[in-house]
Design an enzyme around this catalytic site. Structure first.
Site, PDB file in Angstrom:
ATOM      1  N   LYS A   1      46.981  38.650  33.714  1.00 45.58           N
ATOM      2  CA  LYS A   1      46.755  37.627  34.750  1.00 45.58           C
ATOM      3  C   LYS A   1      48.053  37.002  35.249  1.00 45.58           C
ATOM      4  O   LYS A   1      48.172  36.656  36.418  1.00 45.58           O
ATOM      5  CB  LYS A   1      45.813  36.548  34.219  1.00 45.58           C
ATOM      6  CG  LYS A   1      44.380  37.059  34.102  1.00 45.58           C
ATOM      7  CD  LYS A   1      43.364  35.942  34.197  1.00 45.58           C
ATOM      8  CE  LYS A   1      41.968  36.505  34.326  1.00 45.58           C
ATOM      9  NZ  LYS A   1      41.524  37.175  33.081  1.00 45.58           N
TER      10      LYS A   1
ATOM     11  N   SER B   1      44.403  45.308  28.873  1.00 48.30           N
ATOM     12  CA  SER B   1      44.653  44.181  29.776  1.00 48.30           C
ATOM     13  C   SER B   1      45.069  42.896  29.080  1.00 48.30           C
ATOM     14  O   SER B   1      45.730  42.050  29.675  1.00 48.30           O
ATOM     15  CB  SER B   1      43.418  43.929  30.646  1.00 48.30           C
ATOM     16  OG  SER B   1      42.269  43.723  29.842  1.00 48.30           O
TER      17      SER B   1
ATOM     18  N   GLU C   1      40.759  27.851  39.936  1.00 42.37           N
ATOM     19  CA  GLU C   1      39.495  27.762  39.212  1.00 42.37           C
ATOM     20  C   GLU C   1      39.671  28.518  37.902  1.00 42.37           C
ATOM     21  O   GLU C   1      40.519  29.403  37.817  1.00 42.37           O
ATOM     22  CB  GLU C   1      38.366  28.401  40.020  1.00 42.37           C
ATOM     23  CG  GLU C   1      38.256  29.929  39.897  1.00 42.37           C
ATOM     24  CD  GLU C   1      39.461  30.717  40.415  1.00 42.37           C
ATOM     25  OE1 GLU C   1      40.173  30.191  41.297  1.00 42.37           O
ATOM     26  OE2 GLU C   1      39.682  31.837  39.927  1.00 42.37           O
TER      27      GLU C   1
HETATM   28  C1  LIG Z   1      40.329  37.969  33.025  1.00 40.75           C
HETATM   29  C2  LIG Z   1      40.496  39.183  32.207  1.00 40.75           C
HETATM   30  C3  LIG Z   1      39.908  40.417  32.569  1.00 40.75           C
HETATM   31  C4  LIG Z   1      38.988  40.584  33.752  1.00 40.75           C
HETATM   32  O1  LIG Z   1      39.543  40.307  34.990  1.00 40.75           O
HETATM   33  P1  LIG Z   1      39.885  41.456  36.044  1.00 40.75           P
HETATM   34  O2  LIG Z   1      40.186  40.696  37.278  1.00 40.75           O
HETATM   35  O3  LIG Z   1      38.677  42.325  36.174  1.00 40.75           O
HETATM   36  O4  LIG Z   1      41.032  42.205  35.517  1.00 40.75           O
HETATM   37  C5  LIG Z   1      40.160  41.535  31.789  1.00 40.75           C
HETATM   38  N1  LIG Z   1      40.929  41.462  30.690  1.00 40.75           N
HETATM   39  C6  LIG Z   1      41.501  40.298  30.302  1.00 40.75           C
HETATM   40  C7  LIG Z   1      42.333  40.301  29.074  1.00 40.75           C
HETATM   41  C8  LIG Z   1      41.308  39.123  31.034  1.00 40.75           C
HETATM   42  O5  LIG Z   1      41.866  37.977  30.632  1.00 40.75           O
END
Ligand SMILES: *Cc1c(COP(=O)(O)O)cnc(C)c1O
Length: 396
Positions: free
Chosen positions: A91, A380, A113
């Site tokens: 993020k 992610s 948000e």
């Molecule tokens: C917020 C989040 C997501 C999902 O958000 P996307 O916009 O779909 O990437 C996925 N993995 C993590 C670790 C997150 O914090």
């Protein structure tokens, strides 16, 4: 620019666009103009690159998960290590880009948000770094559930404002943040957290998240001398997935797989998989696949991973699905938990529950591939934030 082109801007096929109250459109126009002005501006690009490297810690590795690969006995599994970024997830890539844009626009106040708090914490972090006033809207119910993240944001100097209407969760927080932005856009920037919302947000978020795919593509070429057979990522709003996928769009031999949360099972209705099991509709100012009930009304969503618990999805994913460029599948809570445990045990890496959905599918897929084939799965985020929740879940 002709009228027709004007209208097509911000559309991916029939998805995207800008379906917002009239009071908001001038702010979005101003944002689009600034983004177009700075996205390729050498000084802006250099400044973004500086913070990507020195603050976020990029580039992060493309790590060959050797133990996991060996145990499964199929194709090679590479992990794109977004979990190693400062603040522990992808993020921050997007937040850094948007906050630097706010700075260029001369705006001193930021609103955002947040649902579970991850995007709020990332935004509060960047605002602390650049001395910007930061207001984060959060559902009152979410504030109770995620008290520690509220404290984190406050520690970073942000003001967290409770959204007290309706279900008191993410949707209400989005409504309040948009209202604030519509009123205050003369001095305020709205940092949106995923590849969703009205134009130009999906394009902006893709731009700043594409660093994931650009790096991963070059790293894979370096290590294997060829492109991967598959790229795999979890899909909430779709920002980490589009960031990985978009730089591979023209590489038709690379297959793309987005993994949505099937929650307690698609048949229970307790899921958040609009691409696999929703229908086109308009939500939060843009057109995309949306979770609907039997009456065609917006349906409630559920996932064990708070970051995937969203009823819509990015317009570009909706388009990729429509044209068949990417395939979208779903994975249950139980399968994600199994992957969460397996990656921890085999590689010593605890993934975020969101990322564990992508890992779960990658595990199934790798088994069907030959040892010469390979896939990249986007890790992610890291799982530290989820350990307590998984502990409680497993204890039950
Ligand atoms: C917020 C989040 C997501 C999902 O958000 P996307 O916009 O779909 O990437 C996925 N993995 C993590 C670790 C997150 O914090």
């Amino acid at each position: 620019m002709s009228r027709v082109e004007q209208q097509q801007k911000g559309y991916f096929g029939s998805f995207g666009g800008s379906y917002v109250p009239e009071v908001l459109q001038p702010a979005l126009n101003k944002l689009e103009q600034a983004f177009e002005q700075y996205r390729e501006d050498p000084e802006f690009v250099q400044e973004l690159h500086y913070y990507q490297k020195e603050y976020i810690g990029r580039e992060n590795p493309l790590y060959l998960a050797k133990q996991l690969t060996k145990q499964l006995g199929g194709g090679k599994i590479y992990l794109k290590r977004e979990d190693l970024n400062h603040t522990g997830a992808h993020k921050i890539n997007n937040v850094m880009g948007q906050v630097l844009l706010a700075k260029r626009m001369g705006l001193k106040r930021v609103v955002a948000e947040t649902g579970a708090g991850q995007h709020g914490v990332a935004t509060a972090t960047a605002c602390a770094l650049f001395g910007l006033d930061c207001v984060v809207y959060m559902g009152e119910k979410d504030m109770q559930r995620q008290a520690l993240n509220v404290f984190r944001m406050e520690l970073l100097g942000a003001k967290v404002v409770a959204a007290k209407t309706g279900n008191r969760t993410l949707k209400e927080a989005v409504d309040e943040a948009l209202m604030d932005y519509a009123t205050n856009h003369a001095d305020t920037f709205y940092v949106l957290g995923s590849a969703v919302g009205p134009h130009p947000y999906p394009t902006i978020v893709k731009h700043f998240q594409s660093v994931i795919g650009v790096e991963a593509r070059a790293q894979h070429l370096m290590k294997e001398g060829r492109l991967p057979d598959y790229v795999v990522a979890c899909v909430g709003g779709g920002s980490n997935a589009i960031g990985l996928f978009a730089p591979f769009f023209a590489d038709s031999e690379v297959k793309m797989i987005g993994v949505e949360p099937a929650g307690k099972g698609i048949e229970t209705g307790l899921h958040a998989a609009p691409l696999s099991h929703g229908a086109p509709g308009v939500i939060h100012g843009f057109r995309c696949y949306v979770m609907t009930n039997e009456q065609g009304e917006p349906a409630d969503t559920y996932s064990i991973a708070a970051g995937l618990d969203y009823p819509g999805v990015g317009p570009e994913h909706s388009y990729y699905r429509e044209i068949g460029r990417a395939k979208y599948v779903s994975v249950t809570d139980a399968e994600a938990l199994e992957a969460f445990t397996l990656l921890s045990k085999t590689e010593g890496i605890i993934p975020a529950l969101e990322s564990a959905h992508a890992i779960a599918y990658a595990i199934q897929l790798a088994k069907q591939l030959t040892p010469e084939q390979s896939l990249i799965v986007n890790l992610s985020g890291r799982g530290d934030k989820d350990v307590q929740q998984v502990f409680e879940f497993i204890s039950k």
